[in-house]
Design a protein around this motif. Structure first.
Motif, PDB file in Angstrom:
ATOM      1  N   ARG A 125       0.834  -1.213   0.000  1.00  0.00           N
ATOM      2  CA  ARG A 125       0.000   0.000   0.000  1.00  0.00           C
ATOM      3  C   ARG A 125       0.864   1.256   0.000  1.00  0.00           C
ATOM      4  NH1 ARG A 125      -2.868  -3.079   3.805  1.00  0.00           N
ATOM      5  NH2 ARG A 125      -1.956  -1.892   5.522  1.00  0.00           N
ATOM      6  N   ARG A 126       1.876   1.288   0.833  1.00  0.00           N
ATOM      7  CA  ARG A 126       2.747   2.478   0.911  1.00  0.00           C
ATOM      8  C   ARG A 126       3.460   2.734  -0.403  1.00  0.00           C
ATOM      9  NH1 ARG A 126       4.470   0.166   5.781  1.00  0.00           N
ATOM     10  NH2 ARG A 126       6.418  -0.475   4.760  1.00  0.00           N
ATOM     11  N   THR A 127       3.856   1.685  -1.061  1.00  0.00           N
ATOM     12  CA  THR A 127       4.729   1.817  -2.223  1.00  0.00           C
ATOM     13  C   THR A 127       3.963   2.012  -3.526  1.00  0.00           C
ATOM     14  OG1 THR A 127       6.326   0.374  -1.113  1.00  0.00           O
ATOM     15  CG2 THR A 127       6.633   0.730  -3.475  1.00  0.00           C
ATOM     16  N   PHE A 128       2.826   1.356  -3.679  1.00  0.00           N
ATOM     17  CA  PHE A 128       2.175   1.303  -4.988  1.00  0.00           C
ATOM     18  C   PHE A 128       0.797   1.972  -5.048  1.00  0.00           C
ATOM     19  CE2 PHE A 128       4.873  -2.546  -4.668  1.00  0.00           C
ATOM     20  CZ  PHE A 128       5.732  -2.301  -5.744  1.00  0.00           C
ATOM     21  N   TRP A 129       0.188   2.270  -3.919  1.00  0.00           N
ATOM     22  CA  TRP A 129      -1.158   2.841  -3.959  1.00  0.00           C
ATOM     23  C   TRP A 129      -1.124   4.261  -4.511  1.00  0.00           C
ATOM     24  CZ3 TRP A 129      -6.087   1.623  -3.997  1.00  0.00           C
ATOM     25  CH2 TRP A 129      -7.037   2.609  -3.768  1.00  0.00           C
ATOM     26  N   ASP A 130      -1.939   4.531  -5.519  1.00  0.00           N
ATOM     27  CA  ASP A 130      -2.065   5.862  -6.111  1.00  0.00           C
ATOM     28  C   ASP A 130      -3.411   6.440  -5.673  1.00  0.00           C
ATOM     29  OD1 ASP A 130      -2.870   7.924  -8.144  1.00  0.00           O
ATOM     30  OD2 ASP A 130      -0.890   7.425  -8.954  1.00  0.00           O
ATOM     31  N   GLU A 131      -3.372   7.399  -4.775  1.00  0.00           N
ATOM     32  CA  GLU A 131      -4.594   7.951  -4.211  1.00  0.00           C
ATOM     33  C   GLU A 131      -5.434   8.657  -5.268  1.00  0.00           C
ATOM     34  OE1 GLU A 131      -7.572   8.841  -1.565  1.00  0.00           O
ATOM     35  OE2 GLU A 131      -5.888   7.444  -1.338  1.00  0.00           O
ATOM     36  N   GLY A 132      -4.766   9.346  -6.181  1.00  0.00           N
ATOM     37  CA  GLY A 132      -5.497  10.066  -7.211  1.00  0.00           C
ATOM     38  C   GLY A 132      -6.260   9.138  -8.148  1.00  0.00           C
ATOM     39  N   ARG A 133      -5.652   8.002  -8.501  1.00  0.00           N
ATOM     40  CA  ARG A 133      -6.292   7.056  -9.409  1.00  0.00           C
ATOM     41  C   ARG A 133      -7.178   6.053  -8.681  1.00  0.00           C
ATOM     42  NH1 ARG A 133      -4.174   6.267 -14.485  1.00  0.00           N
ATOM     43  NH2 ARG A 133      -6.157   5.172 -14.737  1.00  0.00           N
ATOM     44  N   GLY A 134      -6.971   5.916  -7.385  1.00  0.00           N
ATOM     45  CA  GLY A 134      -7.778   4.964  -6.631  1.00  0.00           C
ATOM     46  C   GLY A 134      -7.463   3.524  -6.939  1.00  0.00           C
ATOM     47  N   MET A 135      -6.182   3.194  -7.129  1.00  0.00           N
ATOM     48  CA  MET A 135      -5.766   1.815  -7.398  1.00  0.00           C
ATOM     49  C   MET A 135      -4.252   1.722  -7.250  1.00  0.00           C
ATOM     50  SD  MET A 135      -6.275   1.656 -11.543  1.00  0.00           S
ATOM     51  CE  MET A 135      -5.997   3.115 -12.550  1.00  0.00           C
ATOM     52  N   VAL A 136      -3.758   0.489  -7.178  1.00  0.00           N
ATOM     53  CA  VAL A 136      -2.315   0.297  -7.096  1.00  0.00           C
ATOM     54  C   VAL A 136      -1.711   0.435  -8.491  1.00  0.00           C
ATOM     55  CG1 VAL A 136      -2.392  -1.167  -5.052  1.00  0.00           C
ATOM     56  CG2 VAL A 136      -2.508  -2.211  -7.309  1.00  0.00           C
ATOM     57  N   ALA A 137      -0.510   0.983  -8.530  1.00  0.00           N
ATOM     58  CA  ALA A 137       0.248   1.090  -9.778  1.00  0.00           C
ATOM     59  C   ALA A 137       1.162  -0.118  -9.914  1.00  0.00           C
ATOM     60  CB  ALA A 137       1.065   2.377  -9.782  1.00  0.00           C
ATOM     61  N   ASP A 138       1.756  -0.265 -11.088  1.00  0.00           N
ATOM     62  CA  ASP A 138       2.662  -1.392 -11.325  1.00  0.00           C
ATOM     63  C   ASP A 138       4.015  -1.204 -10.649  1.00  0.00           C
ATOM     64  OD1 ASP A 138       0.825  -2.761 -12.953  1.00  0.00           O
ATOM     65  OD2 ASP A 138       1.461  -1.646 -14.733  1.00  0.00           O
ATOM     66  N   THR A 139       4.456   0.044 -10.532  1.00  0.00           N
ATOM     67  CA  THR A 139       5.785   0.340 -10.011  1.00  0.00           C
ATOM     68  C   THR A 139       5.704   1.485  -8.999  1.00  0.00           C
ATOM     69  OG1 THR A 139       6.282   1.998 -11.715  1.00  0.00           O
ATOM     70  CG2 THR A 139       6.798  -0.311 -12.232  1.00  0.00           C
ATOM     71  N   PRO A 140       6.759   1.688  -8.207  1.00  0.00           N
ATOM     72  CA  PRO A 140       6.753   2.792  -7.243  1.00  0.00           C
ATOM     73  C   PRO A 140       6.610   4.164  -7.892  1.00  0.00           C
ATOM     74  CG  PRO A 140       8.460   1.203  -6.681  1.00  0.00           C
ATOM     75  CD  PRO A 140       7.943   0.813  -8.037  1.00  0.00           C
ATOM     76  N   GLU A 141       7.026   4.297  -9.165  1.00  0.00           N
ATOM     77  CA  GLU A 141       6.900   5.589  -9.854  1.00  0.00           C
ATOM     78  C   GLU A 141       5.446   5.904 -10.204  1.00  0.00           C
ATOM     79  OE1 GLU A 141      10.771   4.055  -9.759  1.00  0.00           O
ATOM     80  OE2 GLU A 141       9.031   3.117 -10.766  1.00  0.00           O
ATOM     81  N   ARG A 142       4.589   4.889 -10.202  1.00  0.00           N
ATOM     82  CA  ARG A 142       3.141   5.030 -10.423  1.00  0.00           C
ATOM     83  C   ARG A 142       2.827   5.663 -11.780  1.00  0.00           C
ATOM     84  NH1 ARG A 142       2.034   7.278  -4.253  1.00  0.00           N
ATOM     85  NH2 ARG A 142       3.263   5.629  -3.268  1.00  0.00           N
ATOM     86  N   THR A 143       3.544   5.189 -12.799  1.00  0.00           N
ATOM     87  CA  THR A 143       3.323   5.690 -14.156  1.00  0.00           C
ATOM     88  C   THR A 143       2.614   4.684 -15.043  1.00  0.00           C
ATOM     89  OG1 THR A 143       5.553   4.942 -14.754  1.00  0.00           O
ATOM     90  CG2 THR A 143       5.305   7.248 -14.064  1.00  0.00           C
ATOM     91  N   SER A 144       2.465   3.453 -14.606  1.00  0.00           N
ATOM     92  CA  SER A 144       1.758   2.444 -15.396  1.00  0.00           C
ATOM     93  C   SER A 144       0.859   1.631 -14.477  1.00  0.00           C
ATOM     94  CB  SER A 144       2.743   1.529 -16.136  1.00  0.00           C
ATOM     95  OG  SER A 144       3.469   0.724 -15.225  1.00  0.00           O
ATOM     96  N   PHE A 145      -0.234   1.129 -15.069  1.00  0.00           N
ATOM     97  CA  PHE A 145      -1.237   0.398 -14.313  1.00  0.00           C
ATOM     98  C   PHE A 145      -1.673  -0.812 -15.129  1.00  0.00           C
ATOM     99  CE2 PHE A 145      -1.244   4.777 -13.070  1.00  0.00           C
ATOM    100  CZ  PHE A 145      -1.454   4.783 -11.698  1.00  0.00           C
ATOM    101  N   SER A 146      -2.074  -1.873 -14.440  1.00  0.00           N
ATOM    102  CA  SER A 146      -2.470  -3.091 -15.144  1.00  0.00           C
ATOM    103  C   SER A 146      -3.670  -3.739 -14.465  1.00  0.00           C
ATOM    104  CB  SER A 146      -1.310  -4.093 -15.183  1.00  0.00           C
ATOM    105  OG  SER A 146      -0.996  -4.550 -13.869  1.00  0.00           O
ATOM    106  N   GLU A 147      -4.447  -4.463 -15.274  1.00  0.00           N
ATOM    107  CA  GLU A 147      -5.539  -5.243 -14.706  1.00  0.00           C
ATOM    108  C   GLU A 147      -5.010  -6.266 -13.706  1.00  0.00           C
ATOM    109  OE1 GLU A 147      -9.052  -5.333 -18.087  1.00  0.00           O
ATOM    110  OE2 GLU A 147      -7.618  -7.005 -18.016  1.00  0.00           O
ATOM    111  N   HIS A 148      -3.820  -6.778 -13.952  1.00  0.00           N
ATOM    112  CA  HIS A 148      -3.250  -7.819 -13.102  1.00  0.00           C
ATOM    113  C   HIS A 148      -3.054  -7.305 -11.673  1.00  0.00           C
ATOM    114  CE1 HIS A 148      -1.994  -8.229 -17.285  1.00  0.00           C
ATOM    115  NE2 HIS A 148      -1.953  -9.537 -17.110  1.00  0.00           N
TER     116      HIS A 148
END
Length: 245
Positions: free
Chosen positions: A162-185
């Protein structure tokens, strides 16, 4: 399987357990001359044993008891790969996850599935899924101390994800800590594990069903199906089948 007879599934999972390597990895194919290793498959093997622990009958308990030692061995091997925050980093082998088009250049591994790039959400969520499945197995076979140990480790891992990948603005976890890509997985796995709070999970499911920029699942679409069924959305399951028609 469409059968209530679990003998074939047990035989399959036992064969992989018996092929488990000293490093804790379970080969992707066994018996086979080709030595093909994968952390994503190894972690999924633990999850599959956990599925049998939940859905098989009490006659499976002796069989499950014989799997507990191998699961503990594998998890201890992966625990050595955690960073200071408890995240899994650079797991060995081919970290294949899906034939997802944006991942083709990295041999179909998720964005940080290549060693040296840092922690990856999909791999850590698979690790969390494996830990939670192990807790189910250990509890079923009368190993409460092992169950409690890995329940605590799982809670620590979930908090780190949660600390590393959760993107509050998008309301979902990102693929990486940079939070620039997202996946259904990653989003689906965060919904089907205990990673998120209930409000976060609700937001994630809304994103899973509406966001247009998620890397799409194909081979691993069952992850998305599981998220849909958790919310009682069998209609979305039927709609998702369209890509195979």
């Amino acid at each position: 399987s469409m059968s209530a007879d679990a003998r074939l599934a047990r035989q399959c999972l036992a064969l992989f357990d018996e092929a488990r390597l000293p490093c804790g990895l379970v080969p992707m194919n066994w018996p086979c001359r080709l030595d093909q290793r994968s952390s994503t498959w190894t972690l999924s093997w633990i999850a599959a044993v956990g599925d049998l622990a939940m859905y098989d009958g009490t006659d499976a308990l002796p069989w499950l008891g014989n799997r507990a030692a191998g699961i503990a061995h594998t998890l201890l091997s992966y625990a050595r790969l955690e960073d200071a925050d408890g995240l899994l980093v650079d797991p060995p082998g081919w970290n294949f996850l899906d034939w997802t088009a944006p991942w083709k250049g990295d041999n179909y591994t998720p964005p940080n599935g290549i060693a040296g790039r840092g922690p990856d959400a999909c791999l850590n969520l698979l690790y969390l899924q494996a830990v939670e499945s192990a807790v189910t197995v250990f509890g079923a076979v009368g190993e409460p101390l092992l169950a409690e140990r890995w329940r605590t480790r799982g809670e620590r891992l979930a908090a780190a994800i949660r600390r590393t990948f959760w993107d509050e603005g998008r309301g979902m976890v990102a693929d990486t800590p940079e939070r620039t890509s997202f996946s259904e997985h990653a989003v689906a796995l965060s919904i089907t594990t205990s990673c998120l709070s209930v409000p976060q999970r609700d937001r994630s499911f809304a994103a899973l069903t509406s966001a247009s920029d998620l890397s799409r699942a194909s081979y691993m679409l069952h992850m998305v199906f599981a998220a849909c069924f958790r919310y009682g959305r069998g209609d979305l399951f039927l709609k998702k089948l369209d890509q195979w028609r």
